[in-house]
Design an enzyme around this catalytic site. Sequence first.
Site, PDB file in Angstrom:
ATOM      1  N   VAL A 193       0.976  -1.026  -0.011  1.00 57.41           N
ATOM      2  CA  VAL A 193      -0.053  -0.183  -0.080  1.00 57.41           C
ATOM      3  C   VAL A 193       0.895   1.199  -0.108  1.00 57.41           C
ATOM      4  O   VAL A 193       0.368   2.405  -0.324  1.00 57.41           O
ATOM      5  CB  VAL A 193      -0.998  -0.089   1.235  1.00 57.41           C
ATOM      6  CG1 VAL A 193      -1.990  -1.031   1.095  1.00 57.41           C
ATOM      7  CG2 VAL A 193      -0.331  -0.090   2.614  1.00 57.41           C
TER       8      VAL A 193
ATOM      9  N   TYR B 102       1.987   4.632  16.122  1.00 58.24           N
ATOM     10  CA  TYR B 102       0.708   3.941  15.894  1.00 58.24           C
ATOM     11  C   TYR B 102      -0.420   4.589  16.061  1.00 58.24           C
ATOM     12  O   TYR B 102      -1.312   4.644  15.510  1.00 58.24           O
ATOM     13  CB  TYR B 102       0.947   2.551  16.540  1.00 58.24           C
ATOM     14  CG  TYR B 102      -0.268   1.470  16.140  1.00 58.24           C
ATOM     15  CD1 TYR B 102      -0.231   0.825  14.939  1.00 58.24           C
ATOM     16  CD2 TYR B 102      -1.492   1.449  16.939  1.00 58.24           C
ATOM     17  CE1 TYR B 102      -1.328  -0.172  14.846  1.00 58.24           C
ATOM     18  CE2 TYR B 102      -2.393   0.505  16.578  1.00 58.24           C
ATOM     19  CZ  TYR B 102      -2.439  -0.079  15.565  1.00 58.24           C
ATOM     20  OH  TYR B 102      -3.250  -0.980  15.210  1.00 58.24           O
TER      21      TYR B 102
END
Length: 253
Positions: A81, A176
């Site tokens: 991606v 994250y």
Amino acid sequence: MNAVAFPGRPRRRTGVAEPEPSQRIALVSGANRGLGYEVARQLAAQGVTVLLGARKPLLGEKAARQLRREGGTVIPVKLDVTSTQDVRELAARIDGEYGRLDILVNNAGAYFDIDDDPSSVNIDLVRQALETNLIGAWQLTEAVLPLMQRHGYGRIVNVSSGCGAIDSEGSACPAYRVSKAALNSHTRMLATELAGSGILVNAVCPGWVATDMGGHGGRPVAEGAAGIVWAAMLPTRPAINGGFFRDRQRIDW
């Protein structure tokens, strides 16, 4: 609450019939193992044709072969991606071979930096987390969205995390956490833009699941995947759009 359209913005009501599960084409990124693999399994079990995205073709083929033994239609596709070339080539391939995409599960994710602190994290790690968890999902969605708009039907599911919620407490996993908070924001914006188009956009937190990234001690992967599959198979009515969910229940952004 559901995404709200801005005043004056036109909304398209397509009236297109909802395709049967056996007619739907789904793309799941990061699906050769863990949560993505289980999402692919559950979608295939419902009759959906699943394109299993994997960065490494050999691993993707192995995973797809295992799922095909269970009777599902699963096709491995090369997909990193973070690679614009991969994303564009795959979108063109889907267009040429199927002419449609009904479900996109943006599952590919990384950089669960549990031992880092926001005051001292390596900024290169933050950039990499954003590149995968936010920009990767963003550019993949943009590339395949025309295939959904063509038929006035689509389900986009962004796999997020409760630690990306604005009011979540804690300082661990800063790269994250910030990347998932940004993904949540993108989810809400896109859902607002597409409201009334037949394309539903939602974010799902699978909870802490026992995967390579989540580690041991989490819930079974099948339980975490079930909520993602639910969002991927939402009916047209009622139009559940622009929400953040865990186990089919709405949670706070």
